[in-house]
Design a protein around this motif. Structure first.
Motif, mmCIF file in Angstrom:
data_model
loop_
_atom_site.group_PDB
_atom_site.id
_atom_site.type_symbol
_atom_site.label_atom_id
_atom_site.label_comp_id
_atom_site.label_asym_id
_atom_site.label_seq_id
_atom_site.Cartn_x
_atom_site.Cartn_y
_atom_site.Cartn_z
ATOM 1 N N LYS A 170 0.844 -1.201 0.000
ATOM 2 C CA LYS A 170 0.000 0.000 0.000
ATOM 3 C C LYS A 170 0.878 1.250 0.000
ATOM 4 O O LYS A 170 1.876 1.307 0.713
ATOM 5 C CB LYS A 170 -0.913 -0.013 1.231
ATOM 6 C CG LYS A 170 -1.970 -1.105 1.190
ATOM 7 C CD LYS A 170 -2.879 -0.984 2.398
ATOM 8 C CE LYS A 170 -4.029 -1.973 2.306
ATOM 9 N NZ LYS A 170 -4.968 -1.836 3.434
ATOM 10 N N ASP A 171 0.465 2.216 -0.784
ATOM 11 C CA ASP A 171 1.176 3.484 -0.862
ATOM 12 C C ASP A 171 0.896 4.287 0.412
ATOM 13 O O ASP A 171 -0.255 4.649 0.679
ATOM 14 C CB ASP A 171 0.680 4.265 -2.091
ATOM 15 C CG ASP A 171 1.506 5.526 -2.342
ATOM 16 O OD1 ASP A 171 2.198 5.979 -1.419
ATOM 17 O OD2 ASP A 171 1.444 6.046 -3.475
ATOM 18 N N PRO A 172 1.928 4.575 1.226
ATOM 19 C CA PRO A 172 1.680 5.316 2.478
ATOM 20 C C PRO A 172 1.244 6.755 2.241
ATOM 21 O O PRO A 172 0.657 7.384 3.126
ATOM 22 C CB PRO A 172 3.044 5.269 3.193
ATOM 23 C CG PRO A 172 4.049 5.028 2.116
ATOM 24 C CD PRO A 172 3.355 4.236 1.053
ATOM 25 N N ASP A 173 1.495 7.289 1.055
ATOM 26 C CA ASP A 173 1.170 8.693 0.764
ATOM 27 C C ASP A 173 -0.144 8.878 0.011
ATOM 28 O O ASP A 173 -0.597 10.010 -0.175
ATOM 29 C CB ASP A 173 2.302 9.334 -0.064
ATOM 30 C CG ASP A 173 3.636 9.263 0.668
ATOM 31 O OD1 ASP A 173 3.632 9.423 1.908
ATOM 32 O OD2 ASP A 173 4.658 9.012 -0.002
ATOM 33 N N GLN A 174 -0.730 7.778 -0.469
ATOM 34 C CA GLN A 174 -1.967 7.899 -1.256
ATOM 35 C C GLN A 174 -2.877 6.706 -0.960
ATOM 36 O O GLN A 174 -2.615 5.591 -1.392
ATOM 37 C CB GLN A 174 -1.638 7.974 -2.754
ATOM 38 C CG GLN A 174 -2.861 8.243 -3.627
ATOM 39 C CD GLN A 174 -2.490 8.305 -5.104
ATOM 40 O OE1 GLN A 174 -1.330 8.465 -5.467
ATOM 41 N NE2 GLN A 174 -3.486 8.173 -5.969
ATOM 42 N N LYS A 175 -3.919 6.949 -0.231
ATOM 43 C CA LYS A 175 -4.834 5.880 0.160
ATOM 44 C C LYS A 175 -5.488 5.245 -1.071
ATOM 45 O O LYS A 175 -5.934 5.953 -1.980
ATOM 46 C CB LYS A 175 -5.917 6.428 1.091
ATOM 47 C CG LYS A 175 -6.752 5.352 1.752
ATOM 48 C CD LYS A 175 -7.717 5.936 2.763
ATOM 49 C CE LYS A 175 -8.543 4.844 3.415
ATOM 50 N NZ LYS A 175 -9.530 5.389 4.374
ATOM 51 N N GLY A 176 -5.529 3.906 -1.111
ATOM 52 C CA GLY A 176 -6.165 3.203 -2.222
ATOM 53 C C GLY A 176 -5.257 2.999 -3.413
ATOM 54 O O GLY A 176 -5.705 2.495 -4.442
ATOM 55 N N HIS A 177 -3.969 3.400 -3.289
ATOM 56 C CA HIS A 177 -3.032 3.256 -4.401
ATOM 57 C C HIS A 177 -1.977 2.216 -4.046
ATOM 58 O O HIS A 177 -1.563 2.105 -2.888
ATOM 59 C CB HIS A 177 -2.358 4.602 -4.694
ATOM 60 C CG HIS A 177 -1.420 4.570 -5.859
ATOM 61 N ND1 HIS A 177 -0.056 4.743 -5.730
ATOM 62 C CD2 HIS A 177 -1.649 4.363 -7.190
ATOM 63 C CE1 HIS A 177 0.507 4.648 -6.924
ATOM 64 N NE2 HIS A 177 -0.439 4.424 -7.830
ATOM 65 N N LEU A 178 -1.581 1.405 -5.026
ATOM 66 C CA LEU A 178 -0.558 0.371 -4.817
ATOM 67 C C LEU A 178 0.773 0.807 -5.409
ATOM 68 O O LEU A 178 0.808 1.436 -6.469
ATOM 69 C CB LEU A 178 -0.987 -0.951 -5.470
ATOM 70 C CG LEU A 178 -2.257 -1.623 -4.942
ATOM 71 C CD1 LEU A 178 -2.513 -2.918 -5.701
ATOM 72 C CD2 LEU A 178 -2.165 -1.889 -3.452
#
Length: 519
Positions: A170-178
């Motif tokens: 999971k991208d820690p800077d953008q929720k819902g992004h891998l």
């Protein structure tokens, strides 16, 4: 005699307020303080405090809730005390089953102090039922709202799962992004490359296992993710199906694929597979691990290998033969135009399984011999008809259905009685016309729903009784399938649940098998 009281507290995710995972929340502490003070004022003796943290009111698997019910059945206390009825349960079905059904039988008084529910007060049963209905609607509405939000996020290509697919994080800077997890992504690229070079799925699994590379579930655990690791032998090893699933997953080419499974109901955590036409697929949502050229090559190879043998017919014992040593479903192979069944699990690692192996022709002959032997014994000895447990499973289903129908019929009767009592309250002027219309409409709706459930149950019951009637003709069934020359897939489906195949006995040509019949 001093009354013993059991206090039950519950905190759900939405009102959670914790500093550390091991701490009780402020809400739980407040519930305990309020309920302890109330019990002390009444002069009751505290038996125990049961406290479930991070559980919803619709979760039937709450550990302390279930311990409370067991202790209640053994009458270890006299009173159950909660802050509100919804802290005990939000399900109308459980309100009826326990608060109005079993607790009075067990001699247990139920009290919730905020909403004034008390089973010792016969006059407020209707309010408890209305509380139950309101809580049930709350659950349904909340479930619909959550589903609507999640569906919208899926349609827009946002990742909503608890864990990212192996190869991503999971991208820690953008929720819902891998984003790509380079350590795992290197393994994914290797799997695709090896397959494109002609290596089989089991061979790839063995190569990874021989090098000690953890499988995706073990990888999550080793990286500190709170992933529930299956507690089975070889659960850290790569298997055929892990490789197979990976090779067809579009997430690896940058497409977000979600909604493969859907919940059966808001009352259960059980999921069921959804058809591909209902999946949510959004292209180009994240960086791909596999380039399009390699992906297309792999998909073409999979399509070639997927052609079934014998001109598209399913294997005689497909999904019916299992390895006696590890329980793995045996896979078919072909050599010099002869078909074999083997445990592929023994190939995934050196010590995964000692393996089992048998030719389809030999297994067919052994099954026919067993059918003929059974027919000879059965037809010679009529008394065996009493000993073959043909319909146990169907009888069990019938018993459960009858029990469920009885419970629902009782509820229908209670709702009908509730409507009559509401009408009498209106006649006496105890409630207004508008309140009567509103509450009776709710009761009528729920009663009608239960009557439809009963009708469905009775339809299922008729189908089961028809199957039992067919099953009771087992003499004719055995006669019909005796003296067979060959088996067909249809016969295997009808007669056999599964066959356990062992390893060949050293020094002989004998392979031990155990047939689990459908009768």
């Amino acid at each position: 005699m001093n009354m013993k009281v059991a206090i039950y507290c519950r905190l759900s995710e939405e009102d959670r307020n914790k500093q550390f995972e091991t701490d009780d929340s402020n809400s739980i502490q407040n519930q305990k303080a309020m309920l302890l003070q109330y019990a002390m004022e009444q002069g009751w003796e505290l038996y125990n405090i049961y406290s479930d943290d991070d559980y919803t009111g619709s979760d039937r698997r709450r550990p302390e809730f279930n311990r409370l019910l067991k202790d209640a059945e053994q009458h270890r206390f006299d009173i159950i005390l909660c802050k509100t009825q919804s802290r005990f349960t939000r399900e109308l079905e459980l309100v009826e089953k326990y608060i109005h059904g079993l607790f009075p039988i067990w001699g247990i008084r139920f009290i919730s102090i905020v909403d004034n529910a008390d089973t010792a007060n016969k006059g407020n049963k209707k309010s408890r039922q209305i509380n139950g209905l309101v809580n049930e609607w709350y659950l349904e509405d909340m479930s619909e709202n959550i589903r609507s939000v999640l569906t919208n996020r899926r349609k827009n290509g946002f990742h909503i799962g608890a864990f990212a697919l192996y190869g991503y994080k999971k991208d820690p800077d953008q929720k819902g992004h891998l984003i790509i997890d380079e350590e795992a992504a290197a393994v994914v690229r290797e799997v695709f490359t090896l397959f494109s070079q002609g290596y089989g799925k089991t061979a790839i699994a063995r190569m990874l296992n021989d090098r000690g590379i953890p499988n995706p579930t073990e990888y999550k655990r080793l990286h500190g993710l709170r992933y529930q690791q299956p507690k089975t032998k070889n659960s850290t090893l790569w298997k055929y199906f892990a490789i197979s699933d990976m090779l067809i997953n579009e997430i690896y080419i940058g497409n977000m694929v979600q909604g493969k499974y859907g919940s059966i109901s808001y009352k259960t955590k059980q999921n069921k597979p959804r058809p591909k036409s209902e999946w949510y697929i959004v292209e180009g949502t994240h960086e791909p691990i596999i380039d399009r050229e390699l992906w297309d090559k792999v998909q073409a190879l999979i399509a070639q290998r997927a052609k079934p043998f014998d001109v598209g017919t399913i294997g005689l014992f497909a999904r019916k033969a299992r390895c006696a040593n590890c329980g793995y479903t045996m896979r078919s192979s072909k050599n010099h135009n002869k078909h074999y069944l083997q445990c592929s699990n023994r190939h995934v690692a050196k010590d995964a399984c000692i393996g089992s192996f048998i030719s389809v022709d030999k297994l067919e002959r052994m099954v026919i011999d067993e059918i003929n032997k059974l027919a000879a014994e059965y037809l010679d000895k009529d008394e065996l008809e009493q000993n073959i447990e043909f319909c146990d499973n169907l009888q069990g289903q019938k018993k459960r259905l009858l029990s469920d129908i009885a419970v629902y019929e009782k509820k229908v009767a209670e709702f009908s009685k509730g409507i009559q009592e509401l009408y009498m309250d209106k006649v006496k002027g105890l409630i207004s016309e508008s309140d009567y219309v509103e509450m009776s409409k709710d009761f009528t709706t729920e009663r009608d729903r239960l009557e439809r459930v009963i009708a469905d149950g009775e339809k299922q019951l008729a189908e089961i009784e028809e199957k039992i009637a067919v099953g009771d003709n087992r003499r004719q069934i055995i006669e019909q399938y005796s003296n067979l020359e060959h088996l067909t897939r249809e016969i295997v489906e009808i007669l056999i649940d599964y066959i356990s195949v062992g390893k060949r006995i050293p020094g002989t040509r004998d392979v031990p098998i155990e047939i689990h019949w459908n009768f």
